[in-house]
Design an enzyme around this catalytic site. Structure first.
Site, PDB file in Angstrom:
ATOM      1  N   GLY A 135      11.804 -12.028  12.103  1.00  0.00           N
ATOM      2  CA  GLY A 135      12.351 -11.997  13.462  1.00  0.00           C
ATOM      3  C   GLY A 135      12.980 -10.667  13.827  1.00  0.00           C
ATOM      4  O   GLY A 135      13.667 -10.559  14.847  1.00  0.00           O
TER       5      GLY A 135
ATOM      6  N   CYS B  34       0.840  -1.188   0.000  1.00  0.00           N
ATOM      7  CA  CYS B  34       0.000   0.000   0.000  1.00  0.00           C
ATOM      8  C   CYS B  34       0.879   1.243   0.000  1.00  0.00           C
ATOM      9  O   CYS B  34       1.847   1.320   0.736  1.00  0.00           O
ATOM     10  CB  CYS B  34      -0.923   0.000   1.199  1.00  0.00           C
TER      11      CYS B  34
ATOM     12  N   GLU C  79      -1.126  -2.679   8.711  1.00  0.00           N
ATOM     13  CA  GLU C  79      -2.129  -3.575   9.285  1.00  0.00           C
ATOM     14  C   GLU C  79      -2.445  -3.157  10.714  1.00  0.00           C
ATOM     15  O   GLU C  79      -1.547  -2.788  11.478  1.00  0.00           O
ATOM     16  CB  GLU C  79      -1.623  -5.026   9.298  1.00  0.00           C
TER      17      GLU C  79
END
Length: 712
Positions: A498, A139, A214
């Protein structure tokens, strides 16, 4: 009807060819297709394009001779660069296509490795990307707000052209909304709610919103808003729109958890709000120019709209120190980076700009109330990994073989069978961690994919770093990260990584080195003498730098050197060339986050969390994953986990990330738990070609190769 072409790439005196035969569509218009240049492995000799486009039941591949806009065939020299690509088709293409093909490309001076296996009919987007000097298809945000009218529609084409420089961040759709004073543009990569109802900008009650990233707690927030708002999509982004309308901007940013950058325009209040997540996972640039605010996810969009811009030579000087341009600076004086955890508000009536911080890391050491924190930290990390696996698109995991990514994979495997993992290694066996990644993959029963980065490929990829980052950036671990992102993007749209584990669990080697050094410092005449030696260059300079590091440096200069930066006495020539003031503070960015009241281990953790993590690590992961249409999520950087770990005494973390070892002990084999940290950098000690020349710093090599205009 369909026909078959053979892809051939002349390798000059070396000989050879690509022997795989690829189905091709006869009737498609090349200008509407997505084009990926196929390069030979010997220094990027371009011979043909590989076209990818959608088709019911799979992905079609089209090998064709390069043609111009008028359809005429053209030839290109070995030094030619690929033309800008077309966009992904929105409808099926006539012709017969086979999804079961294998194509292989190579990397030369400007090429990209391309290995495509069987196309998955349910995941055609994972194989569709654009290559344009290193750009690929996430996005993206772009917009303008102005006190004066924007004079749309006369300026609409320029606004959309700037928005579309970010199409690589959002290939699935592009949208915009505007009134007389505000333009909001968005490019979308669909992760949650793949339907058109999740398209942006979103509108409700006089409010327009566009977001990148998100929101992990969106379902909880949606339940809270359900009685007051009507939701029309399943997208997490719609929570931002209605959350602002109900709670206001301050109430919204206090509630959301995730990785995000977003813009909200309240037409009734006449205000635009820009917000960046707490840690700096997602980027956001802005420029305040004569009563106008311009914002974008990447610098290139502002460059396209707001030219000309003036180079900030103190930012280049800072790059030599930090190996990146530190926030809030950018390459240009007029453009700033919105810092992590910050909110920017623009008044469209007065032109006033207000910046505030809505979240601050508290690093006080608290008394442990329940003794051993292992169980609590494990529960917080498990919840973060679980919440970040929510996706309507295929999802996988980066797996380096180190304890951080291995822990994330181990926790995911406990909830889901056969997760997909991806690793990258090096052509220097002692530097590669592929063996350890394979060990974890076998232990966790994952579907594992891996690849190897060779020196010649790495040197070719360096040329793309200017287009990936838009400004000087010297962390060459971006090269393997780009390739593991490319590998993952062939199968999934989202990965968990990670990153952040070293900052939270004090895992960097330089913590121990800094603690051993203490406060020993060289005298002024000694550092002056070594400074003069370093100006001779070559091996003399390298020897003088080593002497300083091991005998005479301490404090922030020593810390700078441990991270690969240049200290004040070796930048004299650049200070003069770029007219940097004599009283300029070489370590200003480190100094503002270096809290001497904290114990040394916690002090360095806090310093890295605010500097190295957002400006180096997270910048790298965002740009190169986005360059592959891949969303990268970072479970270690969930706010509850951050706050819990930074509240612990440094002694609770232990040496060599002992606390994380205990958290992961039920999940991982001893060979992973007990091994020393290796890192993900390229084997520069062995690679000694071009940008990896060890007689100069990485910063100087990259400036010379990618920004020669600043070196004369």
């Amino acid at each position: 009807m369909a026909r078959v072409h053979a892809i051939r790439a002349s390798l000059g005196s070396a000989g050879g060819r690509f022997r795989k035969r690829v189905p091709a569509c006869v009737h498609c218009d090349w200008r509407a297709r997505l084009e990926v240049p196929v390069w030979c492995r010997i220094r990027g000799c371009l011979r043909s394009y590989l076209h990818l486009h959608r088709r019911d039941g799979g992905v079609g591949f089209h090998a064709a001779v390069l043609t111009g806009v008028d359809g005429a065939r053209r030839r290109r020299s070995h030094a030619a660069q690929p033309r800008r690509s077309g966009r992904m088709l929105r409808r099926p293409v006539a012709g017969t296509h086979s999804p079961d093909v294998l194509c292989r490309g190579g990397v030369g001076d400007g090429g990209i490795v391309l290995r495509v296996g069987r196309a998955d009919p349910g995941d055609v987007h994972s194989l569709c990307f654009e290559v344009d000097g290193g750009r690929a298809l996430m996005c993206g945000l772009f917009g303008v707000a102005s006190v004066a009218p924007l004079e749309i529609p006369a300026t609409l084409s320029a606004l959309r052209a700037a928005r579309d420089t970010l199409i690589h961040r959002g290939p699935d759709s592009q949208g915009d909304w505007f009134d007389a004073h505000v333009y909001v543009g968005h490019t979308r990569l669909s992760i949650l709610d793949l339907s058109t109802s999740g398209a942006q900008p979103m509108l409700a009650g006089g409010v327009a919103m566009a977001a990148n990233g998100e929101i992990y707690n969106f379902r909880q927030l949606r339940d809270e808003l359900a009685s007051d708002c009507r939701f029309v999509s399943g997208s997490d982004s719609e929570v931002l729109l209605h959350g602002y309308r109900v709670w206001g901007i301050d109430g919204l940013v206090a509630r959301i958890e995730g990785m995000y950058a977003f813009v909200i325009y309240d037409s009734k209040a006449g205000r635009v709000h820009l917000v960046r997540d707490r840690v700096g996972i997602k980027p956001l640039y802005y420029a305040h120019l004569d009563g106008t605010l311009v914002w974008a996810s990447e610098l290139k969009a502002i460059e396209a709209y707001a030219e000309p811009l003036d180079v900030d030579y103190t930012a280049l000087y800072d790059f030599l120190t930090y190996r990146y341009i530190p926030a809030p600076k950018s390459l240009y004086r007029q453009v700033r980076k919105l810092e992590p955890g910050c909110l920017l508000s623009f008044d469209c009536r007065s032109g006033r700009l207000d910046r505030s911080r809505y979240w601050t890391l508290r690093a006080a050491e608290l008394e442990l109330d329940n003794g051993d924190p292992t169980a609590r930290i494990r529960a917080l990390l498990e919840e973060s990994v679980r919440s970040q696996q929510v996706s309507d698109a295929p999802l996988g995991f980066f797996l380096s073989g180190g304890i951080d990514s291995s822990t994330v994979v181990g926790m995911a495997a406990a909830d889901h069978s056969n997760p997909h993992t991806f690793s990258i290694g090096f052509d220097v066996p002692e530097h590669s961690e592929l063996h350890y990644a394979s060990l974890v993959a076998k232990h966790a029963n994952t579907r594992h994919s891996s690849a190897t980065l060779h020196e010649t490929d790495a040197v070719g990829l360096v040329a793309f770093m200017r287009k990936w980052f838009d400004e000087p950036y010297a962390d060459t671990s971006a090269l393997p990260t780009f390739l593991v992102s490319r590998l993952a993007s062939q199968a999934v749209k989202v990965v968990l990584t990670g990153d952040g584990g070293d900052e939270l669990f004090a895992g960097y080697d330089w913590y121990a080195a800094h603690a051993k050094r203490g406060q020993v410092a060289g005298s002024g005449w000694v550092l002056g003498a070594t400074g003069r030696l370093k100006r001779r260059g070559g091996m003399v300079r390298r020897a003088a730098r080593g002497l300083e590091r091991y005998l005479f440096l301490s404090g922030l200069p020593y810390y700078t050197r441990l991270l690969g930066g240049m200290i004040a006495n070796e930048k004299t020539d650049y200070r003069e060339r770029w007219e940097v003031p004599d009283d300029y503070d070489d370590y200003w960015y480190f100094r503002q986050h270096y809290h001497t009241a904290l114990p040394l281990p916690k002090r360095l953790q806090v310093l890295d969390f605010h500097t190295y993590l957002p400006d180096d690590v997270l910048t790298k992961v965002d740009r190169v994953s986005m360059a592959n249409s891949l969303e990268a999520r970072v479970p270690f950087l969930a706010t509850p986990l951050i706050e819990a770990l930074f509240a612990l005494p440094a002694s609770s973390l232990g040496r060599d990330k002992r606390l994380l070892q205990e958290v992961a002990r039920p999940l991982l084999p001893p060979a992973i738990l007990d091994r020393r940290k290796q890192g993900f950098g390229v084997p520069a000690a062995v690679w000694n070609d071009g940008v990896f020349d060890r007689t100069r710093t990485r910063q100087e090599n990259l400036l010379a190769h990618l920004y020669p205009e600043f070196m004369t």
